[in-house]
Motif scaffolding. Structure first.
Motif, PDB file in Angstrom:
ATOM      1  N   ARG A   8       0.907  -1.125   0.120  1.00  0.00           N
ATOM      2  CA  ARG A   8       0.155   0.127   0.137  1.00  0.00           C
ATOM      3  C   ARG A   8       0.995   1.367   0.175  1.00  0.00           C
ATOM      4  O   ARG A   8       2.138   1.383   0.460  1.00  0.00           O
ATOM      5  N   HIS A   9       0.352   2.199  -0.633  1.00  0.00           N
ATOM      6  CA  HIS A   9       1.214   3.525  -0.713  1.00  0.00           C
ATOM      7  C   HIS A   9       1.488   4.076   0.775  1.00  0.00           C
ATOM      8  O   HIS A   9       0.774   3.937   1.631  1.00  0.00           O
ATOM      9  N   CYS A  53       2.254  -0.259 -10.712  1.00  0.00           N
ATOM     10  CA  CYS A  53       1.944   0.752  -9.855  1.00  0.00           C
ATOM     11  C   CYS A  53       0.911   1.506 -10.247  1.00  0.00           C
ATOM     12  O   CYS A  53       0.934   2.038 -11.306  1.00  0.00           O
ATOM     13  N   THR A  59       1.556   6.876  -4.962  1.00  0.00           N
ATOM     14  CA  THR A  59       1.726   5.381  -5.119  1.00  0.00           C
ATOM     15  C   THR A  59       3.188   5.392  -6.010  1.00  0.00           C
ATOM     16  O   THR A  59       4.367   4.794  -5.642  1.00  0.00           O
ATOM     17  N   VAL A 108       2.020  -1.956  -6.178  1.00  0.00           N
ATOM     18  CA  VAL A 108       1.740  -0.781  -5.356  1.00  0.00           C
ATOM     19  C   VAL A 108       0.407   0.011  -5.637  1.00  0.00           C
ATOM     20  O   VAL A 108       0.301   0.275  -6.919  1.00  0.00           O
ATOM     21  N   HIS A 110      -3.511   0.897  -3.750  1.00  0.00           N
ATOM     22  CA  HIS A 110      -4.491   1.600  -2.599  1.00  0.00           C
ATOM     23  C   HIS A 110      -5.369   0.444  -2.108  1.00  0.00           C
ATOM     24  O   HIS A 110      -5.717  -0.583  -2.263  1.00  0.00           O
TER      25      HIS A 110
END
Length: 174
Positions: A8-9, A53, A59, A108, A110
């Protein structure tokens, strides 16, 4: 054996209320957390062959900090708009399209998509890791799962082993 790492970012900034969600940068806390996660990845030998990503600013910044702290070799990087706030089904469909030669994929993205996907894919793992994953997937959290398959197209629900679950807070306490 294939490895999927979901990241997760890192913590983003809400200081500029005029910015669109997509354009929010990392907060100072996020800029510190991403290299911490990368250090963990380096220690645990979690080196992706390819990184998918989301195109969002936060991100991209998270991935840039992780790659810089990981050091060479640098994975192939693909920024993909469809991963922005993607559902678990969208993320999984994208992963299934990866060539089998890429044995370790990093995504990568959310929440809630990443957390939901991790919970959907996991079947086994260390009890403490599973409990941690079940409770939360905060910013800069990392979950790494292995699959006893040879092609990403074969990945399915409840088929992965949770090998790693790390959060910046847990790493700071080590």
């Amino acid at each position: 054996m294939l490895t999927l790492t979901l990241l997760r970012h890192a913590k983003s900034s809400w200081s500029d209320t005029e910015l669109d969600d997509y354009d929010r940068p990392l907060a100072k806390r996020g800029a510190k957390a991403a290299p911490l996660i990368a250090k963990y990845m380096r220690r645990e030998e979690l080196r992706p062959d390819i990184a998918l990503c989301s195109g969002a600013v936060r991100t991209r910044a998270t991935l840039a900090l992780v790659i810089a702290a990981l050091g060479p070799p640098t994975p192939e990087v693909r920024y993909e708009e469809k991963l922005y706030l993607a559902s678990p089904a969208t993320i999984l469909a994208r992963v299934r399209d990866i060539a089998p030669a890429k044995a370790h994929v990093l995504v990568v993205g959310h929440n809630p998509g990443l957390h939901s996907l991790a919970l959907e894919l996991v079947a086994t793992g260390d009890r403490k890791l599973l409990e941690g994953l079940a409770q939360e997937f905060p910013t800069a959290a990392l979950a790494s799962l292995t699959f006893p398959i040879t092609s990403w197209s074969e990945i399915k629900s409840a088929s992965g082993k949770l090998e790693h679950f790390a959060t910046p807070r847990r790493l700071e306490l080590e």
